[in-house]
Design a protein around this motif. Structure first.
Motif, PDB file in Angstrom:
ATOM      1  N   ASP A 109      -8.222  31.984  40.262  1.00  0.00           N
ATOM      2  CA  ASP A 109      -8.577  33.301  39.610  1.00  0.00           C
ATOM      3  C   ASP A 109      -8.131  33.205  38.214  1.00  0.00           C
ATOM      4  N   LEU A 155      -5.878  40.533  41.146  1.00  0.00           N
ATOM      5  CA  LEU A 155      -6.456  39.485  41.540  1.00  0.00           C
ATOM      6  C   LEU A 155      -7.843  39.861  42.003  1.00  0.00           C
ATOM      7  N   LEU A 161       0.047  42.563  40.758  1.00  0.00           N
ATOM      8  CA  LEU A 161      -0.937  41.405  40.734  1.00  0.00           C
ATOM      9  C   LEU A 161      -2.048  41.625  41.853  1.00  0.00           C
ATOM     10  N   TYR A 164      -4.071  34.191  48.476  1.00  0.00           N
ATOM     11  CA  TYR A 164      -2.442  34.312  48.261  1.00  0.00           C
ATOM     12  C   TYR A 164      -1.724  34.753  49.528  1.00  0.00           C
ATOM     13  N   GLY A 168      -8.872  35.770  45.584  1.00  0.00           N
ATOM     14  CA  GLY A 168      -7.563  35.543  45.088  1.00  0.00           C
ATOM     15  C   GLY A 168      -6.384  36.139  46.113  1.00  0.00           C
ATOM     16  N   ARG A 169      -6.731  37.507  46.527  1.00  0.00           N
ATOM     17  CA  ARG A 169      -5.816  38.089  47.232  1.00  0.00           C
ATOM     18  C   ARG A 169      -5.512  37.587  48.905  1.00  0.00           C
ATOM     19  N   LEU A 201      -6.749  30.242  44.764  1.00  0.00           N
ATOM     20  CA  LEU A 201      -5.667  31.048  44.064  1.00  0.00           C
ATOM     21  C   LEU A 201      -5.475  30.778  42.702  1.00  0.00           C
TER      22      LEU A 201
END
Length: 567
Positions: free
Chosen positions: A106, A34, A30, A42, A38-39, A103
């Motif tokens: 995304d 992403l 993942l 997260y 997003g990362r 998140l």
């Protein structure tokens, strides 16, 4: 009603999304799919959640090590590590909802947010050790993203199946079999690629007979020749060996080879046939002739995990106690007809000064077996602590559930574990019902350091029998099974079970209803959840209210929420 329909629709969408993912999506971690925002969101969400769930000083190293490893797992630049450690130290909690929304926006997560749960699970297992704190975190993140908890359990079961030899039942249809194989294959590839990416982590485990399933599958066929070369031939096998203990026998493999102190009997009996990445151990409080003559009888409806055990301990003494309890109850019922004490006794306001003389004359029936079992339950609890500390169950989270003297076993198990090093990350949740133990908050403080999830104290103020056996103590003594434990801690949940329990013997007879009320899953509840998604994570519900700025007494609200989930 509209909210419930929306939840059902979302759960259904998640299921269909998971199926599509299994068939179409390439198996890429993942963190590599992403976007950068997003990362970051997260990782930040995990850091903030760790700080909220495990703020204690002694948990600091766990939080920091988790975040350092997670930043690498997501392939984030090292420059973001100071920010992530700050989140994990308790800063930025007000940004929880914002990070969750970033998140979820995304493109990778829009249709199928379950991939986050899958990714966190793979990360948590990469070293062959499923820490209870990691599972509590995964449950919390799953809740924040509004994913049904049954998705996590389905992933755990699928991943487990993918790590052992696959034997499909003949009764399965071709389509169901194909879908199940697809999901297992994808999960296996995901975990093994993750292992290869981090160089196998620090996996140390036994190979032996466990090597066969993965060797037979052919690591190269599963993850490609390059991945197989990076992975090495034993990492996946070592993960399983580490998780399940040597030879994978679990708790049923434990036999007390010789008498330990005063303990004469100590053995784990399987309640279910399956295997799972988290296990549940139930502890019965007494035995009696007839329907409840076995240790397993009260737990017939419980299905908290696919792998459940019941502790068989000191049956001779517990049978004597159970028969004595029945005898005392019968004597009491007869006396109630003669003396006008029914309402005062059953309402729980009787003190040592007001017990009827006729009842005190038969007290010897109960006092001796009760005293013997009080002592033995404490010894059994201490022995259980060392079994769990030695990882006889493998490196997996354990939930403990017990009533009466079984709850006392759990209490002394946790107290013993709290005095030992490396006792954190083993116990997920504990449920103590009608516990004949000290109810002063100071005695429960140590338990919070051992338990990663919820500490549930189920009590009944009107439990006259429990009050009666403590009659010779000071009138002021606090017994956890009779009242709330006044401990101001996010893990501590007191539940008044007076609406189910009229007396001490009801803990055995009403266990199905009690389990639902305290949020422990039953067979009936599992069937219901298949249609509407899992209930939310209670600790997360409580934390969300606190994060939102609410203050004041939370006990009754949590009780009502959990009871509603169980109904």
């Amino acid at each position: 009603m509209a909210a419930e329909e929306e939840w059902k629709g979302r759960a259904s969408k998640q299921h269909s999304g998971a199926e599509r993912a299994g068939e179409k999506e390439p198996c890429v971690l993942l963190g590599q799919r992403l976007g950068e925002a997003g990362r970051f969101a997260y990782a930040a969400l995990c850091g903030i959640s760790l700080a909220w769930l495990f703020p204690e000083k002694e948990q600091s190293s766990f939080r920091m090590e988790f975040m350092e490893g997670f930043v690498k797992w997501l392939d984030l630049p090292e420059a973001v590590l100071p920010a992530m450690t700050a989140f994990a130290s308790g800063l930025g909690g007000e940004g929880t909802e914002t990070f969750a929304q970033i998140l979820l926006k995304d493109p990778i997560l829009k249709e199928n947010p379950v991939v986050v749960t899958q990714d966190l699970l793979a990360f948590s297992l990469k070293d062959g050790y499923y820490d209870a704190r990691a599972r509590v975190l995964i449950c919390h993140i799953t809740w924040l993203l509004r994913i049904a908890l049954e998705e996590l359990e389905a992933l755990e079961e699928s991943l487990l199946e993918s790590l052992k030899e696959q034997k499909e039942e003949e009764s399965e249809t071709a389509e169901a079999s194909r879908k199940k194989k697809e999901r297992r294959k994808k999960l296996k590839r995901y975990l093994l690629i993750g292992l290869a990416t981090v160089g196998g982590g620090t996996v140390i485990g036994l190979t032996g007979g466990l090597a066969a399933p993965l060797v037979a599958a052919g690591a190269a066929a599963v993850i490609g020749s390059a991945g197989a070369a990076a992975l090495g031939s034993t990492a996946g096998i070592a993960v399983m060996a580490s998780l399940f203990g040597a030879a994978g026998a679990g708790l049923t493999g434990y036999k007390m080879k010789k008498r330990v102190g005063a303990i004469e009997e100590f053995e784990f009996l399987p309640l279910t046939e399956g295997k799972q990445l988290h296990i549940t151990v139930a502890i019965t409080g007494w035995l009696c002739t007839g329907k409840y003559g076995s240790f397993t009888a009260p737990w017939s409806s419980m299905l908290q995990s696919s792998e459940q055990y019941c502790l068989a301990w000191e049956s001779k003494y517990l049978m004597e106690l159970g028969n004595a309890l029945d005898s005392l109850l019968n004597s009491f019922v007869n006396m109630m007809a003669q003396e006008a004490l029914k309402f005062t006794v059953l309402s729980g306001i009787v003190t040592a000064l007001t017990w009827p003389a006729s009842l005190l004359t038969v007290a010897s029936v109960i006092d001796n077996p009760w005293g013997v079992c009080l002592h033995r339950s404490a010894e059994v609890g201490k022995h259980l602590a060392h079994i769990l500390l030695s990882r006889q169950q493998g490196k997996r989270p354990v939930t403990l559930v017990g009533f009466s003297l079984g709850a006392r076993v759990i209490y002394f198990c946790l107290q013993e574990m709290a005095q030992e090093k490396d006792s954190q990350g083993i116990i997920e949740d504990v449920v103590l019902l009608g516990a004949p133990v000290e109810g002063e908050a100071k005695y429960w403080e140590a338990i919070t350091k051992v338990v990663s999830g919820r500490i549930i104290n189920g009590y009944c103020r009107g439990d006259w029998l429990l009050r009666f056996v403590y009659r010779t103590s000071s009138v002021q003594i606090n017994v956890a099974g009779l009242q709330p434990v006044d401990l101001d801690h996010r893990r501590m949940i007191n539940m008044d079970l007076s609406f189910v329990v009229n007396g001490h013997l009801d803990y055995m007879k009403q266990m199905d209803t009690i389990l639902k009320a305290v949020g422990i899953k039953t067979k009936e509840r599992r069937l219901e959840e298949k249609g509407r998604g899992s209930p939310l994570f209670p600790l997360a519900r409580k934390s969300q209210r606190a994060a939102g700025g609410e203050t004041g007494e939370e006990e009754s609200t949590v009780q009502e929420d959990d009871a509603a989930d169980g109904e």
